[in-house]
Write a protein that holds these residues in place. Structure first.
Motif, mmCIF file in Angstrom:
data_model
loop_
_atom_site.group_PDB
_atom_site.id
_atom_site.type_symbol
_atom_site.label_atom_id
_atom_site.label_comp_id
_atom_site.label_asym_id
_atom_site.label_seq_id
_atom_site.Cartn_x
_atom_site.Cartn_y
_atom_site.Cartn_z
ATOM 1 N N LEU A 11 0.833 -1.211 0.000
ATOM 2 C CA LEU A 11 0.000 0.000 0.000
ATOM 3 C C LEU A 11 0.862 1.253 0.000
ATOM 4 C CD1 LEU A 11 -2.892 -1.032 2.407
ATOM 5 C CD2 LEU A 11 -3.003 -0.727 -0.069
ATOM 6 N N ARG A 12 1.959 1.242 0.771
ATOM 7 C CA ARG A 12 2.871 2.388 0.771
ATOM 8 C C ARG A 12 3.474 2.592 -0.619
ATOM 9 N NH1 ARG A 12 4.174 1.061 5.927
ATOM 10 N NH2 ARG A 12 5.763 -0.453 5.338
ATOM 11 N N ARG A 13 3.896 1.490 -1.253
ATOM 12 C CA ARG A 13 4.478 1.575 -2.585
ATOM 13 C C ARG A 13 3.455 2.106 -3.597
ATOM 14 N NH1 ARG A 13 4.194 -1.759 -6.655
ATOM 15 N NH2 ARG A 13 3.393 -3.456 -5.375
ATOM 16 N N LEU A 14 2.218 1.607 -3.512
ATOM 17 C CA LEU A 14 1.177 2.074 -4.433
ATOM 18 C C LEU A 14 0.856 3.551 -4.219
ATOM 19 C CD1 LEU A 14 -1.227 -0.985 -4.486
ATOM 20 C CD2 LEU A 14 0.215 -0.163 -6.346
ATOM 21 N N GLU A 15 0.824 3.991 -2.961
ATOM 22 C CA GLU A 15 0.571 5.405 -2.687
ATOM 23 C C GLU A 15 1.695 6.269 -3.236
ATOM 24 O OE1 GLU A 15 0.033 5.467 1.520
ATOM 25 O OE2 GLU A 15 -2.032 4.743 1.405
ATOM 26 N N GLU A 16 2.953 5.791 -3.111
ATOM 27 C CA GLU A 16 4.083 6.525 -3.657
ATOM 28 C C GLU A 16 4.008 6.585 -5.182
ATOM 29 O OE1 GLU A 16 8.902 6.019 -3.938
ATOM 30 O OE2 GLU A 16 7.875 5.251 -2.164
ATOM 31 N N GLU A 17 3.667 5.458 -5.814
ATOM 32 C CA GLU A 17 3.522 5.443 -7.269
ATOM 33 C C GLU A 17 2.392 6.364 -7.717
ATOM 34 O OE1 GLU A 17 3.114 1.461 -8.722
ATOM 35 O OE2 GLU A 17 5.100 0.869 -8.011
ATOM 36 N N GLN A 18 1.309 6.390 -6.958
ATOM 37 C CA GLN A 18 0.193 7.265 -7.298
ATOM 38 C C GLN A 18 0.629 8.732 -7.214
ATOM 39 O OE1 GLN A 18 -3.122 7.132 -4.589
ATOM 40 N NE2 GLN A 18 -4.499 8.097 -6.046
ATOM 41 N N ARG A 19 1.375 9.072 -6.158
ATOM 42 C CA ARG A 19 1.854 10.439 -6.007
ATOM 43 C C ARG A 19 2.806 10.804 -7.152
ATOM 44 N NH1 ARG A 19 4.429 9.683 -2.001
ATOM 45 N NH2 ARG A 19 6.556 10.139 -2.494
ATOM 46 N N GLU A 20 3.717 9.881 -7.497
ATOM 47 C CA GLU A 20 4.642 10.135 -8.601
ATOM 48 C C GLU A 20 3.883 10.292 -9.922
ATOM 49 O OE1 GLU A 20 7.404 6.913 -8.552
ATOM 50 O OE2 GLU A 20 8.421 7.617 -6.742
ATOM 51 N N PHE A 21 2.852 9.482 -10.127
ATOM 52 C CA PHE A 21 2.075 9.579 -11.361
ATOM 53 C C PHE A 21 1.332 10.906 -11.438
ATOM 54 C CE2 PHE A 21 -1.735 8.571 -13.956
ATOM 55 C CZ PHE A 21 -1.071 8.318 -15.147
ATOM 56 N N LYS A 22 0.780 11.348 -10.310
ATOM 57 C CA LYS A 22 0.104 12.655 -10.303
ATOM 58 C C LYS A 22 1.089 13.774 -10.603
ATOM 59 C CE LYS A 22 -3.832 11.641 -7.368
ATOM 60 N NZ LYS A 22 -4.533 11.957 -6.110
ATOM 61 N N ASP A 23 2.303 13.671 -10.034
ATOM 62 C CA ASP A 23 3.332 14.667 -10.328
ATOM 63 C C ASP A 23 3.690 14.646 -11.816
ATOM 64 O OD1 ASP A 23 3.335 15.325 -7.656
ATOM 65 O OD2 ASP A 23 5.171 14.193 -7.187
ATOM 66 N N PHE A 24 3.822 13.448 -12.377
ATOM 67 C CA PHE A 24 4.124 13.302 -13.797
ATOM 68 C C PHE A 24 3.029 13.939 -14.649
ATOM 69 C CE2 PHE A 24 3.280 10.766 -17.649
ATOM 70 C CZ PHE A 24 4.416 11.086 -18.376
ATOM 71 N N LEU A 25 1.772 13.665 -14.307
ATOM 72 C CA LEU A 25 0.662 14.265 -15.065
ATOM 73 C C LEU A 25 0.686 15.785 -14.961
ATOM 74 C CD1 LEU A 25 -2.370 11.890 -14.396
ATOM 75 C CD2 LEU A 25 -1.033 12.139 -16.487
ATOM 76 N N GLY A 26 1.036 16.291 -13.784
ATOM 77 C CA GLY A 26 1.138 17.740 -13.617
ATOM 78 C C GLY A 26 2.223 18.333 -14.502
ATOM 79 N N ARG A 27 3.393 17.666 -14.534
ATOM 80 C CA ARG A 27 4.475 18.146 -15.394
ATOM 81 C C ARG A 27 4.078 18.037 -16.865
ATOM 82 N NH1 ARG A 27 7.443 14.889 -11.875
ATOM 83 N NH2 ARG A 27 7.778 13.368 -13.552
ATOM 84 N N LEU A 28 3.377 16.958 -17.227
ATOM 85 C CA LEU A 28 2.939 16.773 -18.611
ATOM 86 C C LEU A 28 1.956 17.867 -19.018
ATOM 87 C CD1 LEU A 28 3.264 14.749 -20.966
ATOM 88 C CD2 LEU A 28 1.240 13.587 -20.109
ATOM 89 N N ARG A 29 1.019 18.178 -18.150
ATOM 90 C CA ARG A 29 0.060 19.249 -18.451
ATOM 91 C C ARG A 29 0.767 20.597 -18.563
ATOM 92 N NH1 ARG A 29 -3.422 16.564 -14.259
ATOM 93 N NH2 ARG A 29 -4.808 15.234 -15.462
ATOM 94 N N MET A 30 1.740 20.820 -17.665
ATOM 95 C CA MET A 30 2.483 22.073 -17.698
ATOM 96 C C MET A 30 3.259 22.189 -19.010
ATOM 97 S SD MET A 30 3.061 24.772 -16.110
ATOM 98 C CE MET A 30 4.205 26.078 -15.847
ATOM 99 N N ALA A 31 3.897 21.097 -19.443
ATOM 100 C CA ALA A 31 4.651 21.118 -20.700
ATOM 101 C C ALA A 31 3.720 21.367 -21.887
ATOM 102 C CB ALA A 31 5.406 19.803 -20.881
ATOM 103 N N LYS A 32 2.553 20.743 -21.858
ATOM 104 C CA LYS A 32 1.591 20.936 -22.953
ATOM 105 C C LYS A 32 1.099 22.385 -22.978
ATOM 106 C CE LYS A 32 -2.881 19.421 -24.657
ATOM 107 N NZ LYS A 32 -4.121 18.766 -24.318
ATOM 108 N N ASP A 33 0.792 22.921 -21.804
ATOM 109 C CA ASP A 33 0.342 24.313 -21.733
ATOM 110 C C ASP A 33 1.433 25.260 -22.216
ATOM 111 O OD1 ASP A 33 -2.063 23.455 -20.740
ATOM 112 O OD2 ASP A 33 -1.636 23.991 -18.647
ATOM 113 N N LYS A 34 2.676 24.985 -21.812
ATOM 114 C CA LYS A 34 3.791 25.841 -22.232
ATOM 115 C C LYS A 34 3.971 25.772 -23.739
ATOM 116 C CE LYS A 34 8.661 26.852 -21.286
ATOM 117 N NZ LYS A 34 8.628 27.859 -22.253
ATOM 118 N N ALA A 35 3.875 24.559 -24.312
ATOM 119 C CA ALA A 35 4.024 24.425 -25.764
ATOM 120 C C ALA A 35 2.916 25.169 -26.492
ATOM 121 C CB ALA A 35 4.018 22.948 -26.152
#
Length: 131
Positions: A86-110
């Motif tokens: 559960l700890r590992r899954l929560e960490e992966e979920q947090r990392e995935f949300k961060d990744f999606l945030g960076r992806l959205r930011m990159a798309k918005d910047k482009a």
């Protein structure tokens, strides 16, 4: 509602007496009281975690889990494995949300950079001819 508060002080016996009286007086009123009792959770057994307060109520912490803290299975090795997973899954979920945030930011910047490039490259309107 002072009537509801007074009946809550009496507990379930008071509500049951009101329910019986309502059915005797006018049966649709009895169904209305019954619906209210189930809707408000005053007569449901799920209110106490499915356990009667007289049966096993002394030790409610053992074997009763919540959505954020699962109950113990009785096997410590499995419980540790589950907690680590559960700890590992929560960490992966947090990392995935961060990744999606960076992806959205990159798309918005482009998109913004493209807009600014198009704006810079558009021809300037010339002086308008006056008539």
């Amino acid at each position: 509602m002072p009537i509801v508060a007074k009946l809550d002080e009496l507990g379930k016996p008071g509500w049951i007496a009101l329910l019986i009286l309502a059915f005797i007086v006018y049966w649709p009123l009895g169904f209305a009281v019954l619906a209210f009792l189930f809707w408000s959770g005053r007569m449901g057994c799920w209110k106490h975690g499915g356990m009667s307060r007289w049966q096993g109520g002394a030790d409610r912490t053992s074997g009763v889990g919540t959505w954020w803290q699962p109950s113990s299975s009785g096997n410590r090795a499995f419980d540790e494995y589950r907690a680590d997973t559960l700890r590992r899954l929560e960490e992966e979920q947090r990392e995935f949300k961060d990744f999606l945030g960076r992806l959205r930011m990159a798309k918005d910047k482009a998109e913004f950079d493209q807009f600014m490039a198009e704006r810079r490259n558009r021809p300037e309107p010339g002086p308008q001819a006056s008539a």
